[in-house]
Scaffold this motif. Sequence first.
Motif, PDB file in Angstrom:
ATOM      1  N   SER A 142       0.851  -1.197   0.000  1.00 60.86           N
ATOM      2  CA  SER A 142       0.000   0.000   0.000  1.00 60.86           C
ATOM      3  C   SER A 142       0.889   1.251   0.000  1.00 60.86           C
ATOM      4  CB  SER A 142      -0.895   0.002   1.243  1.00 60.86           C
ATOM      5  OG  SER A 142      -0.073   0.038   2.391  1.00 60.86           O
ATOM      6  N   ILE A 143       0.322   2.373  -0.367  1.00 55.36           N
ATOM      7  CA  ILE A 143       1.078   3.632  -0.354  1.00 55.36           C
ATOM      8  C   ILE A 143       1.384   4.032   1.094  1.00 55.36           C
ATOM      9  CG2 ILE A 143       0.895   6.140  -0.783  1.00 55.36           C
ATOM     10  CD1 ILE A 143       1.339   4.665  -3.379  1.00 55.36           C
ATOM     11  N   LYS A 144       2.664   4.336   1.347  1.00 52.77           N
ATOM     12  CA  LYS A 144       3.083   4.789   2.678  1.00 52.77           C
ATOM     13  C   LYS A 144       3.755   6.165   2.530  1.00 52.77           C
ATOM     14  CE  LYS A 144       4.805   0.722   2.586  1.00 52.77           C
ATOM     15  NZ  LYS A 144       3.789   0.054   1.743  1.00 52.77           N
ATOM     16  N   ILE A 145       3.358   7.088   3.376  1.00 53.69           N
ATOM     17  CA  ILE A 145       3.962   8.428   3.338  1.00 53.69           C
ATOM     18  C   ILE A 145       4.987   8.517   4.475  1.00 53.69           C
ATOM     19  CG2 ILE A 145       3.540  10.919   3.371  1.00 53.69           C
ATOM     20  CD1 ILE A 145       2.079   9.446   1.048  1.00 53.69           C
ATOM     21  N   ALA A 146       6.214   8.897   4.091  1.00 56.80           N
ATOM     22  CA  ALA A 146       7.331   8.938   5.041  1.00 56.80           C
ATOM     23  C   ALA A 146       7.895  10.359   5.101  1.00 56.80           C
ATOM     24  CB  ALA A 146       8.403   7.944   4.599  1.00 56.80           C
ATOM     25  N   PRO A 147       7.414  11.190   6.022  1.00 63.16           N
ATOM     26  CA  PRO A 147       7.965  12.550   6.126  1.00 63.16           C
ATOM     27  C   PRO A 147       9.459  12.532   6.477  1.00 63.16           C
ATOM     28  CG  PRO A 147       5.881  12.380   7.290  1.00 63.16           C
ATOM     29  CD  PRO A 147       6.282  10.984   6.919  1.00 63.16           C
ATOM     30  N   SER A 148      10.223  13.355   5.778  1.00 65.70           N
ATOM     31  CA  SER A 148      11.654  13.493   6.077  1.00 65.70           C
ATOM     32  C   SER A 148      11.832  14.608   7.097  1.00 65.70           C
ATOM     33  CB  SER A 148      12.432  13.847   4.812  1.00 65.70           C
ATOM     34  OG  SER A 148      13.683  14.403   5.185  1.00 65.70           O
ATOM     35  N   ILE A 149      12.431  14.258   8.246  1.00 63.32           N
ATOM     36  CA  ILE A 149      12.579  15.269   9.310  1.00 63.32           C
ATOM     37  C   ILE A 149      13.667  16.290   8.981  1.00 63.32           C
ATOM     38  CG2 ILE A 149      11.573  13.861  11.123  1.00 63.32           C
ATOM     39  CD1 ILE A 149      14.521  13.440  12.137  1.00 63.32           C
ATOM     40  N   LEU A 150      14.294  16.146   7.815  1.00 58.08           N
ATOM     41  CA  LEU A 150      15.225  17.182   7.362  1.00 58.08           C
ATOM     42  C   LEU A 150      14.489  18.524   7.222  1.00 58.08           C
ATOM     43  CD1 LEU A 150      18.206  17.400   6.469  1.00 58.08           C
ATOM     44  CD2 LEU A 150      17.446  16.989   4.125  1.00 58.08           C
ATOM     45  N   ALA A 151      13.169  18.449   6.991  1.00 54.03           N
ATOM     46  CA  ALA A 151      12.388  19.683   6.825  1.00 54.03           C
ATOM     47  C   ALA A 151      11.687  20.081   8.126  1.00 54.03           C
ATOM     48  CB  ALA A 151      11.350  19.488   5.715  1.00 54.03           C
ATOM     49  N   ALA A 152      11.971  19.360   9.227  1.00 58.29           N
ATOM     50  CA  ALA A 152      11.327  19.669  10.510  1.00 58.29           C
ATOM     51  C   ALA A 152      12.145  20.715  11.275  1.00 58.29           C
ATOM     52  CB  ALA A 152      11.206  18.387  11.334  1.00 58.29           C
ATOM     53  N   ASP A 153      11.613  21.118  12.417  1.00 62.25           N
ATOM     54  CA  ASP A 153      12.307  22.064  13.295  1.00 62.25           C
ATOM     55  C   ASP A 153      13.410  21.298  14.045  1.00 62.25           C
ATOM     56  OD1 ASP A 153      13.143  23.739  15.286  1.00 62.25           O
ATOM     57  OD2 ASP A 153      11.146  24.092  16.146  1.00 62.25           O
ATOM     58  N   PHE A 154      14.673  21.613  13.742  1.00 63.61           N
ATOM     59  CA  PHE A 154      15.807  20.875  14.321  1.00 63.61           C
ATOM     60  C   PHE A 154      15.864  21.008  15.847  1.00 63.61           C
ATOM     61  CE2 PHE A 154      19.239  19.568  11.087  1.00 63.61           C
ATOM     62  CZ  PHE A 154      18.302  19.292  10.100  1.00 63.61           C
ATOM     63  N   ALA A 155      15.238  22.019  16.412  1.00 69.06           N
ATOM     64  CA  ALA A 155      15.254  22.180  17.872  1.00 69.06           C
ATOM     65  C   ALA A 155      14.147  21.381  18.541  1.00 69.06           C
ATOM     66  CB  ALA A 155      15.118  23.657  18.226  1.00 69.06           C
ATOM     67  N   ASN A 156      13.345  20.687  17.733  1.00 69.22           N
ATOM     68  CA  ASN A 156      12.153  20.000  18.273  1.00 69.22           C
ATOM     69  C   ASN A 156      11.915  18.640  17.638  1.00 69.22           C
ATOM     70  OD1 ASN A 156      10.530  21.376  20.237  1.00 69.22           O
ATOM     71  ND2 ASN A 156      10.308  23.030  18.741  1.00 69.22           N
ATOM     72  N   PHE A 157      12.977  17.883  17.347  1.00 70.61           N
ATOM     73  CA  PHE A 157      12.800  16.654  16.571  1.00 70.61           C
ATOM     74  C   PHE A 157      11.823  15.655  17.202  1.00 70.61           C
ATOM     75  CE2 PHE A 157      16.953  17.152  14.078  1.00 70.61           C
ATOM     76  CZ  PHE A 157      16.274  17.442  12.911  1.00 70.61           C
TER      77      PHE A 157
ATOM     78  N   ALA B  99       9.263  16.074  19.236  1.00 78.41           N
ATOM     79  CA  ALA B  99       7.876  16.533  19.095  1.00 78.41           C
ATOM     80  C   ALA B  99       7.435  16.525  17.629  1.00 78.41           C
ATOM     81  CB  ALA B  99       7.741  17.940  19.677  1.00 78.41           C
ATOM     82  N   GLU B 100       8.351  16.836  16.721  1.00 79.86           N
ATOM     83  CA  GLU B 100       8.014  16.831  15.291  1.00 79.86           C
ATOM     84  C   GLU B 100       7.681  15.412  14.809  1.00 79.86           C
ATOM     85  OE1 GLU B 100       7.283  19.475  13.677  1.00 79.86           O
ATOM     86  OE2 GLU B 100       9.027  20.661  13.083  1.00 79.86           O
ATOM     87  N   CYS B 101       8.461  14.421  15.265  1.00 79.29           N
ATOM     88  CA  CYS B 101       8.196  13.026  14.875  1.00 79.29           C
ATOM     89  C   CYS B 101       6.820  12.607  15.377  1.00 79.29           C
ATOM     90  CB  CYS B 101       9.254  12.084  15.455  1.00 79.29           C
ATOM     91  SG  CYS B 101      10.875  12.301  14.713  1.00 79.29           S
ATOM     92  N   ALA B 102       6.539  12.899  16.643  1.00 81.95           N
ATOM     93  CA  ALA B 102       5.239  12.533  17.227  1.00 81.95           C
ATOM     94  C   ALA B 102       4.114  13.252  16.489  1.00 81.95           C
ATOM     95  CB  ALA B 102       5.231  12.867  18.711  1.00 81.95           C
ATOM     96  N   ALA B 103       4.351  14.502  16.132  1.00 83.14           N
ATOM     97  CA  ALA B 103       3.307  15.299  15.462  1.00 83.14           C
ATOM     98  C   ALA B 103       2.985  14.739  14.071  1.00 83.14           C
ATOM     99  CB  ALA B 103       3.747  16.761  15.355  1.00 83.14           C
ATOM    100  N   VAL B 104       3.995  14.404  13.278  1.00 87.25           N
ATOM    101  CA  VAL B 104       3.679  13.891  11.923  1.00 87.25           C
ATOM    102  C   VAL B 104       3.011  12.522  12.005  1.00 87.25           C
ATOM    103  CG1 VAL B 104       5.142  15.174  10.311  1.00 87.25           C
ATOM    104  CG2 VAL B 104       6.096  13.204  11.489  1.00 87.25           C
TER     105      VAL B 104
ATOM    106  N   VAL C 267       4.980  22.316  15.450  1.00 87.80           N
ATOM    107  CA  VAL C 267       4.528  21.427  16.537  1.00 87.80           C
ATOM    108  C   VAL C 267       3.345  22.030  17.284  1.00 87.80           C
ATOM    109  CG1 VAL C 267       6.591  20.029  16.938  1.00 87.80           C
ATOM    110  CG2 VAL C 267       6.417  22.254  18.001  1.00 87.80           C
ATOM    111  N   SER C 268       3.271  23.344  17.329  1.00 92.65           N
ATOM    112  CA  SER C 268       2.122  23.941  18.015  1.00 92.65           C
ATOM    113  C   SER C 268       0.898  24.094  17.100  1.00 92.65           C
ATOM    114  CB  SER C 268       2.510  25.289  18.634  1.00 92.65           C
ATOM    115  OG  SER C 268       3.136  26.076  17.657  1.00 92.65           O
ATOM    116  N   ASP C 269       1.108  23.906  15.787  1.00 89.25           N
ATOM    117  CA  ASP C 269      -0.020  23.954  14.844  1.00 89.25           C
ATOM    118  C   ASP C 269       0.192  22.853  13.790  1.00 89.25           C
ATOM    119  OD1 ASP C 269      -2.130  24.640  13.184  1.00 89.25           O
ATOM    120  OD2 ASP C 269      -1.033  26.270  12.197  1.00 89.25           O
TER     121      ASP C 269
END
Length: 229
Positions: free
Chosen positions: A6-21, A23-28, A207-209
């Motif tokens: 099936s199609i799986k979407i894998a966000p790359s955290i290279l585009a996330a907030d480096f100070a909040n990895f 929380a960013e992982c949990a958020a996506v 992460v806050s929105d």
Amino acid sequence: MTFDRSIKIAPSILAADFANFGAECAAVEAQGADWVHVDVMDGHFVPNITFGPAMCAAIRPHIKGVMDVHLMISPVDPYIEDFAKAGADVITAHVEAGPHIHRTLQAIRASGAKAGVALNPGTPAEAVAHLLDLTDLICVMTVNPGFGGQKFIDMSDKIRTLRAMIGDRPVHIEIDGGVDPKTAPIVAQAGADVLVAGSAVFKGGSVSDPAPYGANIREIRAAAEGVYA
Ligand SMILES: O=C(CO)[C@@H](O)[C@H](O)COP(=O)(O)O
Ligand SMILES: [Fe+2]
């Protein structure tokens, strides 16, 4: 980690907030990501430096699902055990990163992780012809590796060739670079099942929105599923 096409979407955290990895992982994930893609760069194989096994270990508790580690480093073999211990579910090495990719894939499987092999845009599908039974994932780069936010390079022919080569083996085809709602259908139609997307997932949110992450993921998924071969 069970196999399915099936199609799986894998966000790359290279585009996330480096100070909040964390929380960013949990958020996506909360917003619908299937896998979390972690880009490891060494300033040698690629002209950029990101992070290593200690960072992967630090974010691991914040990821419930698959941690997909894309190694853009050379050499690879001395670090495989460290990334496996850090909790990587998939470890992907580049075929261009050294002369012994066969040995590298054996070592990744021996570490307990799934073994991925990545191909730069200039590398033909045939480079993995003798690796198919050692490989759980083939990552087709649709940008030259090193940076997020680059323009998509159409590799449809390569994806189709790989899909035919793979046959009924349980091997994922992952696409990495420039994936967004416009390019997702191109790669899904050619037969890719794992779509990495950095800028197109993280744009407009935080992460806050985090709601925009969900909307972006749904848009990419719908575009891909509409045409998935
Ligand atoms: O491995 C890489 C780049 O080398 C990718 O994983 C990028 O991080 C994807 O970012 P976008 O192209 O989706 O912004
Ligand atoms: Fe990547």
